[in-house]
Write an enzyme that holds these catalytic residues in place. Sequence first.
Site, PDB file in Angstrom:
ATOM      1  CE  LYS A 187      47.444 -58.204  34.943  1.00  7.17           C
ATOM      2  NZ  LYS A 187      47.706 -59.422  35.712  1.00  7.17           N
ATOM      3  CG  ASN A 188      43.152 -61.706  28.758  1.00  7.38           C
ATOM      4  OD1 ASN A 188      44.168 -61.943  29.396  1.00  7.38           O
ATOM      5  ND2 ASN A 188      42.349 -62.665  28.343  1.00  7.38           N
TER       6      ASN A 188
END
Length: 377
Positions: A187-188
């Site tokens: 994920k970011n």
Amino acid sequence: MVDLQGQYTKIKNEVNSSFDEILGSAAFINGPKVHQFQKNLEDYLDVKHVIPCANGTDALQIAMMGLGLEQGDEVITADFTFAATVEVIALLKLTPVLVDVDPVTFNIDVDAVKKAITPKTKAIVPVHLFGLAANMDEIMDLAKEHNLYVIEDNAQGIGANYTHKDGSKTKTGVIGHVASTSFFPSKNLGCYGDGGAIFTNDDDLAHTIRGIVNHGMYKRYHHDVVGVNSRLDSLQAAVLDAKLPHLDSYNNARRDAARKYNEAFKNHPKITVPSGRTNCDGICDTCDCHVFHQYTLNLKDVNRDALVAHLNEKGIPCGVYYPIPLHKQKAYADNRYNEADFQVTNDLVQSVISLPMHTELDDEQIAFITKTVLEFI
């Protein structure tokens, strides 16, 4: 698809120092690092309550448990997304109602939501797919009109801004009644294992959820609500707290990479590149509505699966998110569904492909990837 090793080298000293501190103190569960990260994320999102938990799927399930939804209640969500979104609805014996998505944004189609609302509908779950904020103003207006809960699935969208009709901005994940996110490593904002969190501005709901994540306890061995065991450990919180100050720069790097991809594919008749909001032309210089968790092309008259094989042969990773609509998955198939209601999703599963997207992408890599794609097409 993601260069976590390259990203780690830039925060190595801070992460290792925090690990040493935690290992020395043995405060592995609910230690100071968890509370520190929770407070810092609350400040970043401008939300009253962040409740960390073990993973993003738990976060979504716990959010629904906190709202007190009952068996048979209908929950509307998008057909074109990862299965976790519908998985928790079914797991809680609620009734999933899948609807089609917008052909430009790939986010839930508000008109389809309107048609799907019945007296049994209790909640809507918009997904900020691939990092692009869903149409939250219309969703919130619809929810208010029908007295529904809105549960944002922000697993792919953390750090994105939503621009309201009045021009004000709000981070995704703090617009609905409650939201969930995932800290899966890709994920970011990702940790080095599993992790997740729930967000809300509702004090009473936050109190309920804090009990649910910890076996329903507010006082040790006093179980006031039915709960689960879902906690973010201190080591993962330390990684997330080291990354959080860099999240905006991470997202900016992803946008820059997306712009370079877009430029390479510009005006190609067989390639539709991602953009910001529906009324955006490409990715504007001030874009903040899309954080490009994935960079996804929509192909026309191209053998997508052959392109996947070609990229793999050239050593270029790629992904198909998602190859099968949820309404066609064995676990979630239902005679209620009509194929004519899923025209966009049924097309997208045949035509989308996601290219490498992360903070460490350089111009040489992007040039090689785009050249390989274009030569094949």
